[in-house]
Design a protein around this motif. Structure first.
Motif, PDB file in Angstrom:
ATOM      1  N   GLN A  68      -8.937   0.296  -1.298  1.00  0.00           N
ATOM      2  CA  GLN A  68      -8.791   1.647  -0.760  1.00  0.00           C
ATOM      3  C   GLN A  68      -9.852   2.568  -1.359  1.00  0.00           C
ATOM      4  O   GLN A  68     -10.478   3.365  -0.660  1.00  0.00           O
ATOM      5  N   VAL A 115      -5.752   2.184   6.081  1.00  0.00           N
ATOM      6  CA  VAL A 115      -6.430   1.135   5.322  1.00  0.00           C
ATOM      7  C   VAL A 115      -7.933   1.309   5.488  1.00  0.00           C
ATOM      8  O   VAL A 115      -8.433   1.441   6.616  1.00  0.00           O
ATOM      9  N   GLY A 144      -1.378   5.668   1.409  1.00  0.00           N
ATOM     10  CA  GLY A 144      -1.237   4.257   1.741  1.00  0.00           C
ATOM     11  C   GLY A 144      -0.942   4.006   3.202  1.00  0.00           C
ATOM     12  O   GLY A 144      -0.545   2.897   3.577  1.00  0.00           O
ATOM     13  N   LEU A 146       0.821  -1.205   0.000  1.00  0.00           N
ATOM     14  CA  LEU A 146       0.000   0.000   0.000  1.00  0.00           C
ATOM     15  C   LEU A 146       0.858   1.261   0.000  1.00  0.00           C
ATOM     16  O   LEU A 146       0.545   2.241  -0.686  1.00  0.00           O
ATOM     17  N   VAL A 155      -5.303   7.814   3.364  1.00  0.00           N
ATOM     18  CA  VAL A 155      -5.645   6.750   2.420  1.00  0.00           C
ATOM     19  C   VAL A 155      -4.819   6.888   1.150  1.00  0.00           C
ATOM     20  O   VAL A 155      -4.286   5.907   0.617  1.00  0.00           O
ATOM     21  N   ASN A 162     -10.492  -6.353   3.817  1.00  0.00           N
ATOM     22  CA  ASN A 162      -9.586  -5.600   4.699  1.00  0.00           C
ATOM     23  C   ASN A 162      -9.968  -5.710   6.173  1.00  0.00           C
ATOM     24  O   ASN A 162      -9.261  -5.181   7.028  1.00  0.00           O
ATOM     25  N   LEU A 179      -2.259   5.662  -5.997  1.00  0.00           N
ATOM     26  CA  LEU A 179      -3.453   5.949  -5.198  1.00  0.00           C
ATOM     27  C   LEU A 179      -3.925   7.382  -5.402  1.00  0.00           C
ATOM     28  O   LEU A 179      -5.121   7.667  -5.308  1.00  0.00           O
ATOM     29  N   ALA A 209      -8.498  -3.106   8.893  1.00  0.00           N
ATOM     30  CA  ALA A 209      -8.669  -1.745   8.378  1.00  0.00           C
ATOM     31  C   ALA A 209      -8.593  -0.725   9.509  1.00  0.00           C
ATOM     32  O   ALA A 209      -8.992  -0.994  10.647  1.00  0.00           O
TER      33      ALA A 209
END
Length: 409
Positions: free
Chosen positions: A108, A137, A134, A57, A131, A177, A72, A181
């Motif tokens: 994500q 989560v 990364g 991530l 987010v 997740n 992302l 998360a």
């Protein structure tokens, strides 16, 4: 004096076929694939199955060597919501090289896009940069033990606990997740209220899809627990249990009673890109099958010279391309604000995921036993390709949506 002949207008430049990618987009997709193969695939291989891969991530969120935003950041652009076509191209490109990276990025987006679409400025400020980098989560907590395809049947209760306060009681299951998360978008049933936040009085009706509210719930809230589930999936899936978890008006995403609209808005964006994920896997399987059939000797020549193999490859290639075009069409319809996005999205997910299942199965058949050996690309794809036909609306649900839209028209 003779008149000067009128100058004829220059012919228009040749136009690419519908939904063909321009050279810039093609180069970008190639760069994403190269990055996935070089940087992301080793990180994915080093991660444990069924666990959140935080180094992966972080790599998805890290800026490039040239200072360009990370992948992302393409999902959460500063200028506003992501283009559905960009999301599809990103997911398809990653899936061809590293399905684990594709899924990490997609989850994500799925978990955090309700914050983009319905969150307050404070919710966006707190969570979206984390987010995008990364570091945090996200999870999308809609499904329950008795509310899967029929998402409107959810039972997680948001029980009033004073003005602007509730306590969540119930369970979510098969949540990607979970339980690792850092926060989840949680959809719970709120009782009918007469509240100025409710723009439509019908939204307070507790029947069916009405009376559902979306909450942003951090993982450290008291009463929130969970456990992983052992699934046919390399990414984490688990349960979330809510034992009187406190939430307030500051945690509400959008309107009280408007949570189902928030969920559907997110799913309408992501459903075509689930199809793109499937097409990426289908293309990887087809490429492997074409390569193998060209090199493998059997019955006095390469497999590709056998008509049964050649026709299977031709049929698979045609179906994959048709599904890809429908995915691009659905994404373009979303970006254009077309009124029938739900129909396009359902068609794209339906055709692409069913096509991918068939493409991977055909590639396994052409390879034979070697494709079933642990560690083989097709063994991996064979496990990965099954789930997209179920999540974010099973194939049967997509058919029902399409039929309903036909009669609506």
């Amino acid at each position: 004096m003779a008149q000067q002949p009128q100058q004829q207008p220059a012919p228009p430049p040749p136009q690419p076929p519908a939904f063909a990618l321009d050279p810039g987009r093609r180069r970008w997709c190639e760069e994403v694939r190269a990055f996935a193969a070089r940087r992301l695939r080793p990180l994915a291989a080093a991660g444990g199955p069924g666990r959140v891969n935080r180094p992966l991530l972080a790599a998805l969120g890290a800026p490039g060597d040239d200072g360009e935003p990370g992948l992302l950041a393409q999902v959460f652009p500063a200028a506003g919501p992501v283009s559905a076509l960009t999301l599809c191209l990103l997911r398809e490109s990653l899936a061809r090289e590293c399905t684990e990276a594709e899924t990490a990025l997609a989850l994500q987006g799925l978990g955090a896009y309700p914050v983009v679409q319905a969150g307050t400025s404070e919710q966006r400020r707190r969570w979206l940069p984390e987010v995008t980098a990364g570091r945090a989560v996200a999870a999308f907590a809609l499904t329950e033990p008795e509310a899967g395809s029929d998402a409107a049947a959810l039972r997680l209760a948001a029980e009033p606990d004073g003005p602007g306060r509730w306590r969540l009681t119930g369970e979510k299951k098969w949540i990607s997740n979970a339980p690792e998360a850092d926060f989840a978008t949680v959809f719970a049933r709120t009782p009918p209220v007469a509240d100025s936040h409710v723009a439509d009085s019908r939204a307070a009706d507790s029947r069916g899809s009405r009376g559902v509210t979306a909450f942003l719930v951090p993982a450290d809230r008291p009463g929130l627990t969970g456990e992983p589930l052992r699934m046919l999936s390399p990414h984490p899936i688990g349960t979330l249990r809510f034992d009187g978890v406190p939430v307030t008006a500051a945690d509400v995403l959008g309107e009280i009673g408007g949570g189902f609209r928030t969920a559907m808005a997110t799913l309408n964006l992501f459903r075509p890109s689930v199809g793109a994920f499937a097409i990426g896997m289908a293309q990887a399987a087809l490429d492997a099958a074409v390569d193998h059939a060209g090199r493998r000797e059997a019955f006095g020549g390469p497999l590709k010279d056998l008509q049964s193999v050649a026709h299977t490859l031709a049929e698979t290639a045609t179906r994959v391309e048709a599904a890809r075009l429908l995915v691009y069409a659905a994404a373009s319809a979303y970006d254009a604000g077309a009124p029938d996005v739900a129909r396009w999205a359902a068609m794209a997910k339906l055709l692409a995921t069913e096509t991918a299942q068939a493409a991977v199965d055909a590639a396994v058949q052409i390879h034979g036993a070697r494709a079933l050996q642990e560690g083989h690309l097709l063994e991996h794809l064979y496990r990965e390709v099954r789930a997209p036909r179920i999540y974010e609306g099973a194939t049967e649900v997509q058919r029902s949506i399409i039929a309903k839209e036909l009669y609506r028209r």
